[in-house]
Write an enzyme that holds these catalytic residues in place. Structure first.
Site, PDB file in Angstrom:
ATOM      1  N   HIS A  13       3.836   9.812 -11.582  1.00 38.41           N
ATOM      2  CA  HIS A  13       3.410   9.523 -10.270  1.00 38.41           C
ATOM      3  C   HIS A  13       4.056   8.160 -10.188  1.00 38.41           C
ATOM      4  O   HIS A  13       3.557   7.184 -10.466  1.00 38.41           O
ATOM      5  CB  HIS A  13       1.840   9.434 -10.173  1.00 38.41           C
ATOM      6  CG  HIS A  13       1.523   9.043  -8.761  1.00 38.41           C
ATOM      7  ND1 HIS A  13       0.467   9.751  -8.309  1.00 38.41           N
ATOM      8  CD2 HIS A  13       1.635   8.298  -7.739  1.00 38.41           C
ATOM      9  CE1 HIS A  13       0.001   9.217  -6.967  1.00 38.41           C
ATOM     10  NE2 HIS A  13       0.705   8.351  -6.937  1.00 38.41           N
ATOM     11  N   HIS A  15       6.038   5.665  -6.884  1.00 40.26           N
ATOM     12  CA  HIS A  15       6.578   5.391  -5.348  1.00 40.26           C
ATOM     13  C   HIS A  15       7.841   4.473  -5.581  1.00 40.26           C
ATOM     14  O   HIS A  15       7.851   3.555  -6.105  1.00 40.26           O
ATOM     15  CB  HIS A  15       5.525   4.743  -4.373  1.00 40.26           C
ATOM     16  CG  HIS A  15       4.372   5.497  -4.408  1.00 40.26           C
ATOM     17  ND1 HIS A  15       4.263   6.297  -3.351  1.00 40.26           N
ATOM     18  CD2 HIS A  15       3.306   5.623  -5.092  1.00 40.26           C
ATOM     19  CE1 HIS A  15       3.046   6.839  -3.471  1.00 40.26           C
ATOM     20  NE2 HIS A  15       2.528   6.513  -4.294  1.00 40.26           N
ATOM     21  N   ARG A  17      10.384   4.465  -3.084  1.00 36.93           N
ATOM     22  CA  ARG A  17      10.713   4.040  -1.510  1.00 36.93           C
ATOM     23  C   ARG A  17      11.981   4.432  -1.339  1.00 36.93           C
ATOM     24  O   ARG A  17      12.562   5.184  -1.759  1.00 36.93           O
ATOM     25  CB  ARG A  17      10.334   2.619  -1.056  1.00 36.93           C
ATOM     26  CG  ARG A  17       9.177   1.932  -1.625  1.00 36.93           C
ATOM     27  CD  ARG A  17       7.982   2.764  -1.077  1.00 36.93           C
ATOM     28  NE  ARG A  17       6.565   1.861  -1.419  1.00 36.93           N
ATOM     29  CZ  ARG A  17       5.470   2.466  -1.389  1.00 36.93           C
ATOM     30  NH1 ARG A  17       5.230   3.761  -0.958  1.00 36.93           N
ATOM     31  NH2 ARG A  17       4.498   1.645  -1.667  1.00 36.93           N
ATOM     32  N   ASN A  41       5.874  10.212   0.369  1.00 38.47           N
ATOM     33  CA  ASN A  41       5.267   9.410   1.467  1.00 38.47           C
ATOM     34  C   ASN A  41       6.154   8.390   1.953  1.00 38.47           C
ATOM     35  O   ASN A  41       5.864   7.093   2.052  1.00 38.47           O
ATOM     36  CB  ASN A  41       3.681   8.860   1.124  1.00 38.47           C
ATOM     37  CG  ASN A  41       4.006   7.757  -0.042  1.00 38.47           C
ATOM     38  OD1 ASN A  41       4.814   7.642  -0.738  1.00 38.47           O
ATOM     39  ND2 ASN A  41       3.086   6.819   0.144  1.00 38.47           N
ATOM     40  N   LYS A  99       2.361  17.488  -2.697  1.00 37.89           N
ATOM     41  CA  LYS A  99       1.408  16.430  -2.509  1.00 37.89           C
ATOM     42  C   LYS A  99       0.512  16.486  -1.375  1.00 37.89           C
ATOM     43  O   LYS A  99       1.082  16.550  -0.378  1.00 37.89           O
ATOM     44  CB  LYS A  99       2.219  15.243  -2.649  1.00 37.89           C
ATOM     45  CG  LYS A  99       1.268  13.742  -2.720  1.00 37.89           C
ATOM     46  CD  LYS A  99       0.449  13.626  -3.932  1.00 37.89           C
ATOM     47  CE  LYS A  99      -0.587  12.410  -3.889  1.00 37.89           C
ATOM     48  NZ  LYS A  99       0.100  11.167  -3.922  1.00 37.89           N
ATOM     49  N   HIS A 136      -4.254  13.382  -3.625  1.00 34.15           N
ATOM     50  CA  HIS A 136      -4.875  12.140  -3.378  1.00 34.15           C
ATOM     51  C   HIS A 136      -6.177  12.268  -3.189  1.00 34.15           C
ATOM     52  O   HIS A 136      -6.579  12.807  -2.038  1.00 34.15           O
ATOM     53  CB  HIS A 136      -4.097  11.338  -2.194  1.00 34.15           C
ATOM     54  CG  HIS A 136      -4.567   9.936  -2.131  1.00 34.15           C
ATOM     55  ND1 HIS A 136      -3.874   8.852  -2.601  1.00 34.15           N
ATOM     56  CD2 HIS A 136      -5.983   9.610  -1.795  1.00 34.15           C
ATOM     57  CE1 HIS A 136      -4.622   7.691  -2.382  1.00 34.15           C
ATOM     58  NE2 HIS A 136      -5.908   8.321  -1.944  1.00 34.15           N
ATOM     59  N   HIS A 174      -3.875   9.488 -10.036  1.00 34.94           N
ATOM     60  CA  HIS A 174      -4.626   8.283 -10.100  1.00 34.94           C
ATOM     61  C   HIS A 174      -6.528   8.162 -10.069  1.00 34.94           C
ATOM     62  O   HIS A 174      -6.966   7.604  -9.398  1.00 34.94           O
ATOM     63  CB  HIS A 174      -4.236   7.281  -8.956  1.00 34.94           C
ATOM     64  CG  HIS A 174      -4.021   7.584  -7.771  1.00 34.94           C
ATOM     65  ND1 HIS A 174      -5.105   8.324  -6.899  1.00 34.94           N
ATOM     66  CD2 HIS A 174      -2.843   7.625  -7.006  1.00 34.94           C
ATOM     67  CE1 HIS A 174      -4.365   8.705  -5.826  1.00 34.94           C
ATOM     68  NE2 HIS A 174      -3.263   8.426  -5.610  1.00 34.94           N
ATOM     69  N   LEU A 219      -4.850   1.870  -3.557  1.00 34.00           N
ATOM     70  CA  LEU A 219      -5.704   2.969  -3.394  1.00 34.00           C
ATOM     71  C   LEU A 219      -5.676   4.101  -4.079  1.00 34.00           C
ATOM     72  O   LEU A 219      -4.520   4.496  -4.474  1.00 34.00           O
ATOM     73  CB  LEU A 219      -5.771   3.487  -1.920  1.00 34.00           C
ATOM     74  CG  LEU A 219      -6.243   2.467  -0.708  1.00 34.00           C
ATOM     75  CD1 LEU A 219      -5.735   2.835   0.605  1.00 34.00           C
ATOM     76  CD2 LEU A 219      -7.830   2.336  -0.872  1.00 34.00           C
ATOM     77  N   ASP A 247       1.731   5.214 -10.532  1.00 35.65           N
ATOM     78  CA  ASP A 247       1.310   4.968  -9.024  1.00 35.65           C
ATOM     79  C   ASP A 247       2.126   3.624  -8.598  1.00 35.65           C
ATOM     80  O   ASP A 247       1.444   2.923  -7.774  1.00 35.65           O
ATOM     81  CB  ASP A 247      -0.216   5.076  -8.927  1.00 35.65           C
ATOM     82  CG  ASP A 247      -0.146   4.947  -7.291  1.00 35.65           C
ATOM     83  OD1 ASP A 247       0.524   5.468  -6.523  1.00 35.65           O
ATOM     84  OD2 ASP A 247      -1.545   4.627  -6.901  1.00 35.65           O
ATOM     85  N   HIS A 251       5.461  -3.047  -2.396  1.00 37.89           N
ATOM     86  CA  HIS A 251       5.381  -3.244  -0.968  1.00 37.89           C
ATOM     87  C   HIS A 251       5.941  -4.633  -0.744  1.00 37.89           C
ATOM     88  O   HIS A 251       5.875  -5.468  -1.706  1.00 37.89           O
ATOM     89  CB  HIS A 251       4.055  -3.318  -0.289  1.00 37.89           C
ATOM     90  CG  HIS A 251       3.364  -2.015  -0.056  1.00 37.89           C
ATOM     91  ND1 HIS A 251       3.449  -1.260   0.837  1.00 37.89           N
ATOM     92  CD2 HIS A 251       2.631  -1.423  -0.853  1.00 37.89           C
ATOM     93  CE1 HIS A 251       2.948  -0.036   0.949  1.00 37.89           C
ATOM     94  NE2 HIS A 251       2.172  -0.214  -0.470  1.00 37.89           N
ATOM     95  N   ALA A 263      -1.693  -1.512   0.571  1.00 39.12           N
ATOM     96  CA  ALA A 263      -2.393  -0.775  -0.675  1.00 39.12           C
ATOM     97  C   ALA A 263      -1.382  -0.575  -1.782  1.00 39.12           C
ATOM     98  O   ALA A 263      -0.415   0.045  -1.211  1.00 39.12           O
ATOM     99  CB  ALA A 263      -3.264   0.109  -0.455  1.00 39.12           C
TER     100      ALA A 263
END
Ligand code: NCD
Ligand code: ZN
Length: 343
Positions: A13, A15, A17, A41, A99, A136, A174, A219, A247, A251, A263
């Site tokens: 899992h 991210h 980007r 996402n 997802k 999620h 998560h 989150l 996870d 950012h 988050a």
């Protein structure tokens, strides 16, 4: 020096980007992990097989030369997703899961599902095609306390989904509570969970005690100490239903250090080291290889990796930030000392 050698691990899992953030963060994941489940996402979401293919190409371009790393793509389930798209996804060898984001639950989830009852035909299609559903697991109702949102999601939705679709392969992503651990343990072998390093290492005091620390905010939000202990117990139990998913959710620093911060914890640069620290706390370093390198691959029906990575018990200071003048990202435990280092 004390060392620990593991079969090459995978991150189930993450991210990564796109654009300049992708090129900043991906090398960290590609250095530590052989494969990773890539979260969809983006804005706009990666909702079709064609979009996932284009995103995969962008990721492949960002892998540093000579690194052997495979992105495992996922689709973002929206109310507009069709059964035909799910069939296409199941047939595409580079797509490994779909997802589910409840609308409003987290970063870039506005395209997610508002009414879970309405997507039952899609869940039936996933069950039929054997494509895993990644969840999620939080409700997003304003009147539900943020610390209760995972537990309520399990009670309101997951019990019903696993009953209605017993052959659906489902990963509760998560997990953060003892209730989630109990749900996964009691479910069939088709149900598993990922656990992040931050939820194994910290409780909610890390965000709020002695000052507000936005780099510990993610989150589902960190919970009480008793939940952290339940997660640590599950992760180090040798139960193959629990496996590694960082996870890591980068950012830009200025978007976290602000009046309404995003988050997500950026853990990719030291992910394995953070897990080693958590497992060592309970004398369970011998359980790290199963959690990091075997159980996820087995659940996804992929071969276990060959090759190894080695960690040394050697203190080092994690940089305060990563990136350059345009992309500045603060990692989890920014500027602090870690006790394990990947060689
Ligand atoms: C993730 C993100 O930033 O994309 N944030 C997070 O806090 N974990 C989204 C998610 O996985 O919930
Ligand atoms: Zn995530």
């Amino acid at each position: 020096m004390k060392t620990l050698t593991l079969t090459r691990p995978d991150d189930w899992h993450v991210h990564v980007r796109n654009g300049a953030v992708l090129t900043t963060v991906l090398p960290h994941t590609a250095r530590q992990f052989a494969r990773a489940i890539i979260m969809p996402n983006l804005k706009p979401p990666v909702a079709t097989v064609a979009q996932a293919q284009a995103y995969r190409e962008e990721i492949l371009q960002a892998i540093p030369d000579g690194r052997d790393f495979t992105p495992l793509m996922t689709l973002y389930l929206t109310a507009a997703t069709s059964e035909a798209e799910i069939k296409l996804a199941a047939e595409a060898d580079f797509i490994h899961a779909v997802k589910l984001y409840p609308a409003g639950a987290t970063t870039h989830s506005d395209a997610g599902v508002g009414n879970i009852g309405q997507i039952y035909p899609l869940l039936a299609a996933l069950e039929r095609h054997g494509l895993p559903l990644l969840v999620h697991g939080e409700v997003s109702d304003d009147d539900c306390d943020i610390f209760d949102r995972e537990r309520v999601f399990i009670e309101r939705h997951l019990n019903a989904i696993t009953k209605e679709f017993p052959a659906l392969r489902l990963v509760l992503e998560h997990v953060t509570t003892s209730e989630a651990v109990q749900f996964v343990e009691a479910a069939s072998a088709n149900v598993a969970a990922t656990i992040t390093p931050q939820h194994l290492l910290f409780n909610r005091n890390a965000i709020l005690a002695g000052g507000i620390r936005p780099h510990y905010y993610c989150l589902p939000v960190l919970k009480r100490e008793r939940h952290r202990l339940a997660l640590l117990k599950a992760a180090t139990s040798g139960n193959p239903k629990f496996f590694l998913g960082t996870d890591s959710a980068p950012h830009l620093t200025n978007l976290k250090e602000t009046a309404c911060g995003c988050a997500g914890c950026f853990s990719a640069p030291a992910a394995l080291e953070l897990y080693a620290e958590a497992f060592e706390q309970v004398g369970a370093l011998d359980k790290l290889e199963g959690f990091a390198s075997f159980y996820g691959a087995d659940f996804y029906r992929l071969p276990r990796n060959s090759g190894t990575v080695t960690l040394a018990k050697s203190a080092w200071q994690i940089p305060t930030v990563y990136g350059d003048e345009d992309v500045v990202i603060t990692p989890l435990k920014s500027g602090e000392t870690l006790s394990w280092k990947m060689l």
